[in-house]
Scaffold this active site. Structure first.
Site, PDB file in Angstrom:
ATOM      1  N   GLU A 198       0.121  -5.934  -4.100  1.00 39.92           N
ATOM      2  CA  GLU A 198      -1.349  -6.669  -3.854  1.00 39.92           C
ATOM      3  C   GLU A 198      -2.324  -6.473  -4.824  1.00 39.92           C
ATOM      4  O   GLU A 198      -2.436  -5.227  -5.338  1.00 39.92           O
ATOM      5  CB  GLU A 198      -1.785  -6.070  -2.388  1.00 39.92           C
ATOM      6  CG  GLU A 198      -1.369  -6.666  -1.304  1.00 39.92           C
ATOM      7  CD  GLU A 198      -1.846  -6.103  -0.094  1.00 39.92           C
ATOM      8  OE1 GLU A 198      -2.974  -5.790   0.075  1.00 39.92           O
ATOM      9  OE2 GLU A 198      -1.027  -5.926   1.061  1.00 39.92           O
TER      10      GLU A 198
ATOM     11  N   GLU B  27       0.386   0.229   2.939  1.00 41.26           N
ATOM     12  CA  GLU B  27      -0.663   0.908   2.845  1.00 41.26           C
ATOM     13  C   GLU B  27      -0.926   2.267   4.077  1.00 41.26           C
ATOM     14  O   GLU B  27      -1.760   2.101   4.966  1.00 41.26           O
ATOM     15  CB  GLU B  27      -1.860   0.250   2.708  1.00 41.26           C
ATOM     16  CG  GLU B  27      -2.072  -0.776   1.679  1.00 41.26           C
ATOM     17  CD  GLU B  27      -3.515  -1.264   1.598  1.00 41.26           C
ATOM     18  OE1 GLU B  27      -4.346  -1.482   2.513  1.00 41.26           O
ATOM     19  OE2 GLU B  27      -3.562  -2.165   0.499  1.00 41.26           O
TER      20      GLU B  27
HETATM   21  C1  BGP Z   1      -5.193  -4.735   1.832  1.00 40.75           C
HETATM   22  C2  BGP Z   1      -4.488  -5.044   3.222  1.00 40.75           C
HETATM   23  C3  BGP Z   1      -4.486  -6.463   3.605  1.00 40.75           C
HETATM   24  C4  BGP Z   1      -6.042  -7.098   3.347  1.00 40.75           C
HETATM   25  C5  BGP Z   1      -6.539  -6.711   2.040  1.00 40.75           C
HETATM   26  C6  BGP Z   1      -7.704  -7.304   2.127  1.00 40.75           C
HETATM   27  O1  BGP Z   1      -5.865  -3.309   1.909  1.00 40.75           O
HETATM   28  O2  BGP Z   1      -3.213  -4.571   2.886  1.00 40.75           O
HETATM   29  O3  BGP Z   1      -3.900  -6.498   4.825  1.00 40.75           O
HETATM   30  O4  BGP Z   1      -6.374  -7.043   4.464  1.00 40.75           O
HETATM   31  O5  BGP Z   1      -6.717  -5.268   1.975  1.00 40.75           O
HETATM   32  O6  BGP Z   1      -8.998  -6.876   2.955  1.00 40.75           O
HETATM   33  P1  BGP Z   1     -10.265  -7.398   3.470  1.00 40.75           P
HETATM   34  O7  BGP Z   1     -10.049  -8.761   4.010  1.00 40.75           O
HETATM   35  O8  BGP Z   1     -10.770  -6.367   4.321  1.00 40.75           O
HETATM   36  O9  BGP Z   1     -10.892  -7.538   2.062  1.00 40.75           O
END
Ligand code: BGP
Length: 470
Positions: free
Chosen positions: A373, A175
């Site tokens: 993801e 990202e």
């Molecule tokens: C994604 C990132 C992860 C993780 C996830 C959840 O964008 O790649 O690193 O952090 O988001 O994020 P959050 O815990 O802020 O909901």
């Protein structure tokens, strides 16, 4: 035999060798922040100055203890059906001064992790950068500095040489637009700059660093594939009105095609370049930058998908003197009947994953990709613990199933999707949200020595993987 029987009953069967796994990152799981020679990243530095910026003032120093528990954790990966797993190497652990000496203790650690995964038939996917700039490199200007671009490429080369004999799937960045947005536009992450032109420079240098790393990978002739992981948030217009459609198109060029086009097609979207040129916001581009971008398309794309972006045409004009923001060209739009994850405040719209797949099939040469993801963060998950002391997260199982239905459809229609990785394996620390939103297949009890307990979703995920569908 039992699996064979189950398979015949499946409604959604996936291609053979489809990857089932999850994603995580070094800074969010390893802990041991200052053990064995690691030095600070921007996260450690920021936390030491402003701990109140992090949920419950929980910082990055002890994240989930994977550094010491990786063996047990890899067993839990097996128990939850993983055939592949992504994590990241921490630059600040491998080369604590950014450039120069390689930390042998870090090499040993990452070797152990990689070997242990392979010994358990779990394919390691290695990412090189997950928001975690070493502080010493930030002091030199971070991604605004050419020197840091060179240092990153040198770090990447070390990784390819050290681990490339066993790692077959490499990713330069996770990202990469997030540090641009959060760190240089919206005042969410360190260094908390709000300046579009500097943000554009950071974005361009990240893409250049990526392209040089891909070039180095090919030169070294490392076996395997190299790619990048992008968070794609397709933009949908409020209506079919030309003005709304145009607004959505512009938003897409800023937030998706700005990275997707250069890494796959080797060039920036012309329309985005024009918008920036008209406003004198183009970054400094060195003579060979566009060439290196052009010559180094990725082999494989990771798609992180959480939510769509909805937009409408700009309703109020922006005052002339206001410093430029992309939102001067469109307004956010909230769809009245949207489904929402109340914990995270993010819209849940499963079929968008299919739209992304069709877009890659039709407009990006159907390049190989995987869902790198996707997941559901839930606050206060402990309340779903059952009498047998594990979390009954049926909502997460449903969330995964509903997305997988659309992934399955996309594959049926010819998309080149090779796997699905959930965010994430075990509950982990997540930037300023720290341990607020839990995403794991495995619970991590931070009040009890980071005790791991497989959730209902983890048990279900094993069935999913063994049956190669559901
Ligand atoms: C994604 C990132 C992860 C993780 C996830 C959840 O964008 O790649 O690193 O952090 O988001 O994020 P959050 O815990 O802020 O909901």
């Amino acid at each position: 035999m039992e699996n064979e029987k189950n398979r015949t009953k499946l409604r959604y069967r996936f291609p053979s060798n489809f990857w089932w796994g999850s994603a995580a990152s070094g800074p969010q799981t390893e802990g041991a922040a200052f053990t064995d020679g690691r030095k600070s990243s921007i996260w450690d530095y920021w936390y030491s100055n402003e701990p109140e910026c992090f949920h419950n003032s929980v910082g990055p120093e002890h994240t989930s203890n994977f550094y010491h528990q990786y063996k047990e954790d890899i067993q839990l990966m097996k128990e939850t059906g993983h055939t592949s797993f992504r994590t990241s190497i921490q630059w600040s652990r491998l080369i604590p001064d950014g450039v120069g000496e390689v930390n042998q203790k870090a090499v040993t650690f990452y070797n152990h992790v990689i070997d242990e995964l392979i010994a358990n038939d779990i394919e390691p996917f290695i990412n090189l950068y997950h928001f975690d700039m070493p502080m010493c490199m930030q002091e030199k200007g971070g991604w605004e500095s050419r020197e840091v671009v060179e240092a990153y490429v040198n770090y990447a080369e070390h990784c390819f040489r050290l681990f490339g004999d066993r790692v077959k799937y490499w990713f330069t960045f996770n990202e990469p637009i997030v540090p641009v947005e959060a760190g240089y536009l919206y005042d969410l992450h360190y260094p908390n700059v709000v300046d579009f032109k500097r943000a554009a420079q950071v974005a361009h240098h990240t893409i250049v660093a990526h392209s040089f790393a891909v070039e180095a990978f090919k030169k070294i002739n490392a076996a395997g594939k190299i790619g990048i992981i992008l968070n794609l948030t397709p933009s949908y217009p409020r209506s079919e009105d030309t003005a709304d459609v145009k607004a959505a198109h512009i938003a897409d060029s800023f937030f998706n095609r700005s990275f997707l086009d250069p890494v796959t097609k080797g060039e920036y979207p012309e329309e985005l370049v024009q918008i920036l040129r008209d406003r004198d916001l183009l970054p400094v581009v060195e003579a060979t930058d566009l060439e290196v971008i052009k010559n180094n398309p990725i082999d494989i794309l990771g798609v992180n998908y959480y939510q769509p972006r909805r937009v409408k045409t700009k309703e109020e004009p922006v005052p002339k003197e206001a410093p430029f923001m992309p939102e001067h060209l469109f307004d956010p739009y909230i769809k009245p009947d949207r489904k929402i994850n109340p914990h995270r405040g993010w819209e849940i719209c499963e079929e968008v994953i299919y739209d992304i797949m069709m877009d890659i099939r039709d407009h990006y040469g159907n390049i190989p990709f995987f869902i790198s993801e996707n997941g559901m963060g839930v606050e206060g998950e402990a309340k779903f613990r059952n009498e047998e002391s594990y979390i009954e997260d049926d909502y997460r199982i449903e969330f995964i199933q509903e997305h997988l239905k659309w992934v399955h459809k996309g594959i049926q229609e010819g998309a080149n999707c090779l796997g699905y990785h959930l965010w994430t394996f075990m509950d982990n620390w997540s930037w300023t949200n720290a341990y607020k939103n839990r995403y794991g297949l495995v619970e991590v009890d931070i009040t009890n020595n980071f005790k791991r307990t497989i959730k209902k979703s983890g048990r279900w995920y094993k069935q999913l993987s063994e049956n190669n569908g559901f």
